[in-house]
Design a protein around this motif. Structure first.
Motif, mmCIF file in Angstrom:
data_model
loop_
_atom_site.group_PDB
_atom_site.id
_atom_site.type_symbol
_atom_site.label_atom_id
_atom_site.label_comp_id
_atom_site.label_asym_id
_atom_site.label_seq_id
_atom_site.Cartn_x
_atom_site.Cartn_y
_atom_site.Cartn_z
ATOM 1 N N VAL A 63 0.842 -1.200 0.000
ATOM 2 C CA VAL A 63 0.000 0.000 0.000
ATOM 3 C C VAL A 63 0.877 1.249 0.000
ATOM 4 N N THR A 64 0.562 2.194 -0.871
ATOM 5 C CA THR A 64 1.254 3.480 -0.927
ATOM 6 C C THR A 64 0.457 4.490 -0.099
ATOM 7 N N ARG A 65 1.142 5.223 0.774
ATOM 8 C CA ARG A 65 0.469 6.217 1.627
ATOM 9 C C ARG A 65 0.825 7.623 1.156
ATOM 10 N N ILE A 66 -0.205 8.437 0.974
ATOM 11 C CA ILE A 66 -0.017 9.808 0.495
ATOM 12 C C ILE A 66 -0.815 10.759 1.379
ATOM 13 N N ARG A 67 -0.153 11.784 1.877
ATOM 14 C CA ARG A 67 -0.829 12.828 2.646
ATOM 15 C C ARG A 67 -1.412 13.865 1.684
ATOM 16 N N VAL A 68 -2.648 14.288 1.949
ATOM 17 C CA VAL A 68 -3.299 15.286 1.102
ATOM 18 C C VAL A 68 -3.747 16.461 1.963
ATOM 19 N N ASP A 69 -3.645 17.646 1.404
ATOM 20 C CA ASP A 69 -3.969 18.873 2.132
ATOM 21 C C ASP A 69 -5.484 19.079 2.133
ATOM 22 N N ALA A 70 -6.158 18.303 2.984
ATOM 23 C CA ALA A 70 -7.615 18.382 3.094
ATOM 24 C C ALA A 70 -8.032 17.815 4.443
ATOM 25 N N LYS A 71 -9.081 18.381 5.033
ATOM 26 C CA LYS A 71 -9.566 17.860 6.306
ATOM 27 C C LYS A 71 -10.139 16.457 6.140
ATOM 28 N N ASP A 72 -10.825 16.229 5.021
ATOM 29 C CA ASP A 72 -11.417 14.930 4.745
ATOM 30 C C ASP A 72 -10.821 14.377 3.454
ATOM 31 N N PRO A 73 -9.936 13.393 3.530
ATOM 32 C CA PRO A 73 -9.312 12.882 2.308
ATOM 33 C C PRO A 73 -10.300 12.268 1.334
ATOM 34 N N ARG A 74 -11.464 11.867 1.819
ATOM 35 C CA ARG A 74 -12.455 11.291 0.897
ATOM 36 C C ARG A 74 -12.976 12.340 -0.086
ATOM 37 N N SER A 75 -12.963 13.603 0.332
ATOM 38 C CA SER A 75 -13.385 14.656 -0.601
ATOM 39 C C SER A 75 -12.393 14.781 -1.756
ATOM 40 N N VAL A 76 -11.120 14.476 -1.483
ATOM 41 C CA VAL A 76 -10.113 14.512 -2.538
ATOM 42 C C VAL A 76 -10.353 13.399 -3.545
ATOM 43 N N ASN A 112 -4.633 -0.351 -2.946
ATOM 44 C CA ASN A 112 -3.185 -0.229 -3.029
ATOM 45 C C ASN A 112 -2.728 1.208 -2.743
ATOM 46 N N LEU A 113 -3.687 2.020 -2.294
ATOM 47 C CA LEU A 113 -3.395 3.426 -2.020
ATOM 48 C C LEU A 113 -4.227 3.896 -0.828
ATOM 49 N N GLU A 114 -3.588 4.614 0.099
ATOM 50 C CA GLU A 114 -4.276 5.233 1.228
ATOM 51 C C GLU A 114 -3.993 6.732 1.222
ATOM 52 N N LEU A 115 -5.064 7.504 1.358
ATOM 53 C CA LEU A 115 -4.915 8.952 1.497
ATOM 54 C C LEU A 115 -5.065 9.314 2.969
ATOM 55 N N TRP A 116 -4.141 10.134 3.474
ATOM 56 C CA TRP A 116 -4.180 10.599 4.858
ATOM 57 C C TRP A 116 -4.397 12.108 4.872
ATOM 58 N N ALA A 117 -5.247 12.580 5.767
ATOM 59 C CA ALA A 117 -5.416 14.025 5.936
ATOM 60 C C ALA A 117 -4.124 14.615 6.491
ATOM 61 N N ASP A 118 -3.613 15.642 5.846
ATOM 62 C CA ASP A 118 -2.326 16.234 6.259
ATOM 63 C C ASP A 118 -2.567 17.368 7.258
ATOM 64 N N THR A 119 -2.989 17.000 8.460
ATOM 65 C CA THR A 119 -3.272 17.983 9.516
ATOM 66 C C THR A 119 -2.024 18.795 9.831
#
Length: 344
Positions: free
Chosen positions: A257-270, A289-296
């Motif tokens: 699994v690849t982990r990526i931080r995204v600049d959003a409160k809710d990564p599902r919106s991304v 194979n991919l997880e988005l994490w909220a980049d608090t």
């Protein structure tokens, strides 16, 4: 530096506080209260301190105004709470903290004693402070840090930068050089600072993942395809964890699994923005194979670097994320820690 307070005549009851702070000048003004430093004059919102201040106090202060809490004895825990919210305080015993634009006035001649003043080791850094410390650790230990430099480079307010450097100095991680406006801090204990970050991070849970998938030959190809979508949608992101470490030149362990931080409160919106499918649960059954994490606190995207066309989180953040994942990830993270220590 002179700080002028324009207050009605009824403010004469503050004269004792003025006498204790010769840097302050009280000017009688029949109109609304205001505050001025270096020719920058702003309207002033004042509240006299009580045993308990109302919640969400900062929301009551009009935009463009300076909030100032005045009290005969403002305890340290209240001061820190106010500073974090960007609100000034004036302790009539001889202390004041107020931020006006890019100017910070912080004077403290009070002798705060007793249980109201928590030990420095009990103070929490917070996401914005963590972002600042990550930035400092990304530079050589010979770098000199002033409040204004840290504020600009870490995207903090002047007050936040002051708080971070003061806390680091109290804990002995940095030492002060110079006085007044020429005061700078020098990183003196890189290993201790890293262990302090590790201790704080290990108490946190992994960010709630938003699992999804992209068809790709391998994890690098996956990150490249994600980067193309993110660029088109103007989504800020940073690759972290195992792939981030490998892209930074320090392979630590493998993961499907690849982990990526995204600049959003809710990564599902991304996911909606990027046209990615939302998978239920932890995504395992759906072949994630991919997880988005909220980049608090923007701890991942701030200070990220473009490597092979992909934005990659700072080394310190990748290391801390591996620590948070625990188990074999935390064990493998020591390889990355050694590289960070070598920067001394």
């Amino acid at each position: 530096m002179k700080l002028r307070l324009y207050l009605p005549k009824s403010a004469d009851r503050y004269q004792e506080g003025i006498r204790r702070l010769p840097e302050l000048e009280l000017v009688h003004a029949p109109a609304d209260a205001s505050i001025e430093v270096r020719g920058d004059r702003r309207p002033l919102w004042i509240l006299e301190s009580t045993s308990a201040l109302p919640p969400r106090l900062s929301s009551a202060i009009p935009s463009g105004w300076i909030g100032l809490i005045i009290g005969r004895a403002i305890p340290q825990n209240l001061r820190e709470q106010l500073e974090l919210e960007g609100i000034g305080w004036w302790d009539l015993r001889g202390g004041i903290h107020v931020e006006i634009g890019q100017t910070l006035i912080h004077i403290d001649r009070t002798a705060v004693r007793g249980s109201a003043a928590p030990k420095s080791q009990d103070r929490k850094l917070g996401p914005a402070g963590t972002r600042a410390v990550q930035l400092m650790l990304a530079h050589p230990s010979s770098e000199l840090w002033g409040v204004s430099e840290l504020s600009a480079q870490a995207d903090l307010s002047i007050g936040q930068a002051h708080n971070v450097l003061s806390l680091l100095e109290q804990r002995g991680f940095v030492k002060a050089i110079g006085r007044g406006s020429s005061r700078r801090r020098l990183l003196e204990d890189r290993p201790g600072m890293l262990e302090w970050l590790r201790a704080g991070e290990s108490r946190l849970r992994i960010p709630t993942p938003a699992p999804t998938f992209l068809y790709a030959r391998n994890d690098v190809d996956l990150a490249t395809k994600f980067a193309e979508r993110a660029s088109a949608a103007q989504v800020r992101y940073a690759v972290t964890s195992t792939l981030g470490a490998r892209l930074r030149g320090t392979p630590v362990t493998t993961s499907v699994v690849t982990r990526i931080r995204v600049d959003a409160k809710d990564p599902r919106s991304v996911m909606d923005q990027l046209g990615l499918e939302k998978l239920g649960g932890d995504g395992a059954e759906g072949g994630a194979n991919l997880e988005l994490w909220a980049d608090t606190g923007r701890v991942g995207v701030h200070g990220s670097s473009r490597i092979n066309g992909v934005m990659v989180a700072p080394e310190v953040r990748i290391w801390l994320d591996l620590v948070r994942q625990g188990g074999r990830y935390e064990d493998a993270s020591d390889l990355l820690k050694e590289k960070i220590l070598d920067r001394a």
